[in-house]
Write a protein that holds these residues in place. Structure first.
Motif, PDB file in Angstrom:
ATOM      1  N   ILE A 172       0.847  -1.191   0.000  1.00  0.00           N
ATOM      2  CA  ILE A 172       0.000   0.000   0.000  1.00  0.00           C
ATOM      3  C   ILE A 172       0.881   1.239   0.000  1.00  0.00           C
ATOM      4  O   ILE A 172       1.844   1.315   0.776  1.00  0.00           O
ATOM      5  CB  ILE A 172      -0.929   0.026   1.232  1.00  0.00           C
ATOM      6  CG1 ILE A 172      -1.898  -1.162   1.205  1.00  0.00           C
ATOM      7  CG2 ILE A 172      -1.699   1.337   1.308  1.00  0.00           C
ATOM      8  CD1 ILE A 172      -2.766  -1.277   2.444  1.00  0.00           C
ATOM      9  N   VAL A 173       0.570   2.214  -0.862  1.00  0.00           N
ATOM     10  CA  VAL A 173       1.229   3.520  -0.861  1.00  0.00           C
ATOM     11  C   VAL A 173       0.171   4.575  -0.605  1.00  0.00           C
ATOM     12  O   VAL A 173      -0.873   4.585  -1.267  1.00  0.00           O
ATOM     13  CB  VAL A 173       1.964   3.804  -2.185  1.00  0.00           C
ATOM     14  CG1 VAL A 173       2.571   5.207  -2.166  1.00  0.00           C
ATOM     15  CG2 VAL A 173       3.043   2.760  -2.448  1.00  0.00           C
ATOM     16  N   LEU A 174       0.439   5.459   0.354  1.00  0.00           N
ATOM     17  CA  LEU A 174      -0.483   6.534   0.698  1.00  0.00           C
ATOM     18  C   LEU A 174       0.100   7.875   0.311  1.00  0.00           C
ATOM     19  O   LEU A 174       1.318   8.068   0.367  1.00  0.00           O
ATOM     20  CB  LEU A 174      -0.765   6.540   2.207  1.00  0.00           C
ATOM     21  CG  LEU A 174      -1.278   5.242   2.824  1.00  0.00           C
ATOM     22  CD1 LEU A 174      -1.560   5.447   4.312  1.00  0.00           C
ATOM     23  CD2 LEU A 174      -2.514   4.726   2.105  1.00  0.00           C
ATOM     24  N   THR A 175      -0.776   8.797  -0.061  1.00  0.00           N
ATOM     25  CA  THR A 175      -0.336  10.150  -0.379  1.00  0.00           C
ATOM     26  C   THR A 175      -1.244  11.176   0.279  1.00  0.00           C
ATOM     27  O   THR A 175      -2.423  10.926   0.516  1.00  0.00           O
ATOM     28  CB  THR A 175      -0.312  10.379  -1.907  1.00  0.00           C
ATOM     29  OG1 THR A 175       0.154  11.695  -2.188  1.00  0.00           O
ATOM     30  CG2 THR A 175      -1.688  10.229  -2.500  1.00  0.00           C
ATOM     31  N   ASP A 176      -0.649  12.327   0.585  1.00  0.00           N
ATOM     32  CA  ASP A 176      -1.330  13.418   1.280  1.00  0.00           C
ATOM     33  C   ASP A 176      -0.410  14.621   1.146  1.00  0.00           C
ATOM     34  O   ASP A 176       0.765  14.543   1.495  1.00  0.00           O
ATOM     35  CB  ASP A 176      -1.536  13.012   2.741  1.00  0.00           C
ATOM     36  CG  ASP A 176      -1.845  14.179   3.677  1.00  0.00           C
ATOM     37  OD1 ASP A 176      -2.315  15.235   3.195  1.00  0.00           O
ATOM     38  OD2 ASP A 176      -1.598  14.034   4.885  1.00  0.00           O
ATOM     39  N   ASP A 177      -0.916  15.740   0.654  1.00  0.00           N
ATOM     40  CA  ASP A 177      -0.031  16.877   0.400  1.00  0.00           C
ATOM     41  C   ASP A 177       0.596  17.460   1.664  1.00  0.00           C
ATOM     42  O   ASP A 177       1.578  18.209   1.592  1.00  0.00           O
ATOM     43  CB  ASP A 177      -0.768  17.979  -0.379  1.00  0.00           C
ATOM     44  CG  ASP A 177      -1.985  18.530   0.355  1.00  0.00           C
ATOM     45  OD1 ASP A 177      -2.402  17.930   1.375  1.00  0.00           O
ATOM     46  OD2 ASP A 177      -2.526  19.555  -0.090  1.00  0.00           O
ATOM     47  N   LYS A 178       0.048  17.116   2.838  1.00  0.00           N
ATOM     48  CA  LYS A 178       0.617  17.592   4.101  1.00  0.00           C
ATOM     49  C   LYS A 178       1.317  16.482   4.883  1.00  0.00           C
ATOM     50  O   LYS A 178       1.910  16.739   5.935  1.00  0.00           O
ATOM     51  CB  LYS A 178      -0.470  18.241   4.954  1.00  0.00           C
ATOM     52  CG  LYS A 178      -1.099  19.477   4.306  1.00  0.00           C
ATOM     53  CD  LYS A 178      -2.240  20.021   5.152  1.00  0.00           C
ATOM     54  CE  LYS A 178      -2.827  21.276   4.503  1.00  0.00           C
ATOM     55  NZ  LYS A 178      -3.434  20.998   3.182  1.00  0.00           N
ATOM     56  N   ASN A 179       1.195  15.258   4.430  1.00  0.00           N
ATOM     57  CA  ASN A 179       1.824  14.066   4.996  1.00  0.00           C
ATOM     58  C   ASN A 179       1.274  13.632   6.353  1.00  0.00           C
ATOM     59  O   ASN A 179       1.359  12.462   6.702  1.00  0.00           O
ATOM     60  CB  ASN A 179       3.350  14.219   5.111  1.00  0.00           C
ATOM     61  CG  ASN A 179       4.065  13.835   3.830  1.00  0.00           C
ATOM     62  OD1 ASN A 179       3.431  13.434   2.857  1.00  0.00           O
ATOM     63  ND2 ASN A 179       5.371  13.974   3.808  1.00  0.00           N
ATOM     64  N   ILE A 180       0.722  14.533   7.150  1.00  0.00           N
ATOM     65  CA  ILE A 180       0.282  14.167   8.495  1.00  0.00           C
ATOM     66  C   ILE A 180      -0.763  13.055   8.438  1.00  0.00           C
ATOM     67  O   ILE A 180      -0.680  12.050   9.157  1.00  0.00           O
ATOM     68  CB  ILE A 180      -0.285  15.396   9.232  1.00  0.00           C
ATOM     69  CG1 ILE A 180       0.833  16.398   9.534  1.00  0.00           C
ATOM     70  CG2 ILE A 180      -0.963  14.983  10.536  1.00  0.00           C
ATOM     71  CD1 ILE A 180       0.350  17.696  10.174  1.00  0.00           C
ATOM     72  N   ARG A 181      -1.742  13.209   7.569  1.00  0.00           N
ATOM     73  CA  ARG A 181      -2.807  12.216   7.479  1.00  0.00           C
ATOM     74  C   ARG A 181      -2.276  10.893   6.951  1.00  0.00           C
ATOM     75  O   ARG A 181      -2.653   9.813   7.431  1.00  0.00           O
ATOM     76  CB  ARG A 181      -3.936  12.740   6.598  1.00  0.00           C
ATOM     77  CG  ARG A 181      -4.672  13.922   7.218  1.00  0.00           C
ATOM     78  CD  ARG A 181      -5.541  14.649   6.237  1.00  0.00           C
ATOM     79  NE  ARG A 181      -4.780  15.426   5.257  1.00  0.00           N
ATOM     80  CZ  ARG A 181      -5.299  16.331   4.456  1.00  0.00           C
ATOM     81  NH1 ARG A 181      -6.593  16.591   4.505  1.00  0.00           N
ATOM     82  NH2 ARG A 181      -4.550  17.001   3.604  1.00  0.00           N
ATOM     83  N   VAL A 211       4.613   5.808   2.544  1.00  0.00           N
ATOM     84  CA  VAL A 211       4.079   7.151   2.349  1.00  0.00           C
ATOM     85  C   VAL A 211       4.891   7.824   1.256  1.00  0.00           C
ATOM     86  O   VAL A 211       6.126   7.840   1.310  1.00  0.00           O
ATOM     87  CB  VAL A 211       4.137   7.976   3.641  1.00  0.00           C
ATOM     88  CG1 VAL A 211       3.794   9.449   3.376  1.00  0.00           C
ATOM     89  CG2 VAL A 211       3.178   7.398   4.686  1.00  0.00           C
ATOM     90  N   LEU A 212       4.204   8.363   0.250  1.00  0.00           N
ATOM     91  CA  LEU A 212       4.874   9.034  -0.860  1.00  0.00           C
ATOM     92  C   LEU A 212       5.163  10.481  -0.492  1.00  0.00           C
ATOM     93  O   LEU A 212       4.250  11.233  -0.121  1.00  0.00           O
ATOM     94  CB  LEU A 212       3.996   8.985  -2.107  1.00  0.00           C
ATOM     95  CG  LEU A 212       4.542   9.703  -3.343  1.00  0.00           C
ATOM     96  CD1 LEU A 212       5.822   9.057  -3.835  1.00  0.00           C
ATOM     97  CD2 LEU A 212       3.489   9.743  -4.447  1.00  0.00           C
TER      98      LEU A 212
END
Length: 410
Positions: A319-328, A345-346
């Motif tokens: 699984i790869v997750l992305t979030d522009d703020k990374n916290i989530r 995390v990307l």
């Protein structure tokens, strides 16, 4: 058509070795909820055409189908093969074969996420307050902030009086705005237990300076204690991370074994045709629709933890997750890693061109085939609510008896 079979013992060995397998229950959700193996995912035979390519991205992934004697497996296997899936088999003996082998059957939906939540509480002694205690604090106008971590539509249907909607993975990003005074006690609630336990423990793990407590048993506990709920609320918590939130979230993810990767590493994972790769954008839906990375499916982080069996039915996948703020992404990844997933995390990627548009959705199932959760809607069915809580209380012992979960708690 002939469908080869795989024994329950071989499936159990695959799960213990964390090899990829999609163990699919092809009954409707209402029947699935009456009992299934821990890591089984529900994909009703008449929904394969809608769901398979979204939920099973690798066409040669090992798929094992079962029912409970309804005769659904052959048609489901034929449908999958028509769609190009080449490695489809049946569970020998179906659900009864699983039980006859002495293995556990778990009731309800999202069962292993809920069992994990109970394990977290038992290991970390996640602090909580009863409905009566919270009601007294509200009556006394105490310095509290009640954060509802369910989906916004669930919150709008019914909520604890005075609460604000802050869906699960948003907590560390928004808690500083919801309770800027470190002396404010934050109370986290959901409908039952799992999301409030995970939400409360997320804020504790991330080092929020405030005192944090779960509302014990959520809106179910509130209802059983004869307190009134509000309906139609619309308060949303704004972004406001507390000092150090981003660094703390990243540290939590590292402690859980999550690795950050860049574009080159993502490309390498995408080229590995021997492994299933799920890519999820864990921001809220409005942010996703405004601009998202190509190839990433929307799944808000709090719901992803709760519904991981629905989002990623291939146990053992990456699984790869992305979030522009990374916290989530970091907080979501920390929980998925503890649930036994290989998760990354990307970093970055939002500086270039983005795709615009709402998430892809599939047709909703016929309401007659859905399992109605005891906490859904506004009706009060106290007997069903109490039975649901009693079931959750027993999940840690059932995990121990099952022995395949591989969960750990940091």
């Amino acid at each position: 058509m002939t469908v080869s079979s795989i024994t329950p013992q071989n499936i159990r060995a695959t799960l213990l070795l964390r090899q990829e397998i999609a163990l699919l229950d092809v009954r409707h959700e209402a029947e699935f909820a009456t009992g299934h193996p821990l890591f089984a995912a529900n994909m009703a035979a008449d929904r394969i055409a809608f769901e398979a390519e979204l939920r099973l991205p690798r066409k040669d992934v090992p798929i094992v189908l079962y029912d409970n004697g309804e005769g659904l497996v052959a048609a489901a296997a034929a449908e999958l093969r028509t769609l190009g899936y080449s490695n489809v088999a049946a569970l020998a003996g179906g659900l009864q074969g699983w039980k006859a082998a002495g293995y556990e059957a778990f009731e309800d939906v999202n069962s292993y996420a809920k069992a994990f939540g109970e394990l977290v509480e038992s290991r970390r002694h996640t602090p909580s307050l009863s409905a009566d205690e919270v009601a007294a604090l509200i009556s006394d106008k105490a310095n509290i902030a009640i954060l509802d971590v369910r989906r916004f539509d669930e919150y709008a249907t019914m909520n604890i009086p005075g609460s604000v909607s802050v869906p699960g993975a948003e907590l560390v990003l928004r808690a500083g705005g919801a309770a800027p005074d470190p002396d404010t006690t934050i109370i986290v609630n959901c409908a039952g237990r799992t999301r409030s336990i995970i939400g409360t423990q997320s804020l504790i793990n991330a080092g929020l300076p405030n005192k944090v407590r779960a509302l014990r048993n959520g809106t179910i506990g509130w209802t059983l204690a004869k307190h009134d709920l509000e309906h139609g609320a619309g308060k949303r918590g704004g972004i406001g991370p507390f000092e150090g939130a981003a660094d703390n979230a990243r540290d939590v993810a590292y402690r859980a074994g999550v690795r950050h990767i860049g574009a080159a590493e993502l490309a390498a994972l995408e080229k590995d045709t021997h492994r299933t790769l799920y890519r999820f954008d864990v921001r809220d839906v409005e942010e996703y629709a405004a601009g998202h990375l190509a190839g990433f499916r929307h799944y808000a982080g709090g719901q992803l933890v709760q519904e991981i069996d629905m989002a990623a039915p291939v146990r053992g996948a990456r699984i790869v997750l992305t979030d522009d703020k990374n916290i989530r992404a970091d907080m979501t990844a920390s929980w998925l890693a503890q649930m036994g997933w290989e998760v990354y995390v990307l970093d970055g990627g939002y500086g270039g061109p983005l795709e615009v548009g709402p998430p892809r959705v599939v047709p909703r199932p016929d309401p007659a085939h859905r399992y109605r959760r005891p906490y859904e809607g506004t009706g009060v069915a106290e007997k069903a609510m109490q039975a649901y809580l009693d079931w959750e209380y027993g999940l840690v012992d059932q995990l121990r008896r099952d022995g395949t979960h591989g969960f750990y708690v940091i």
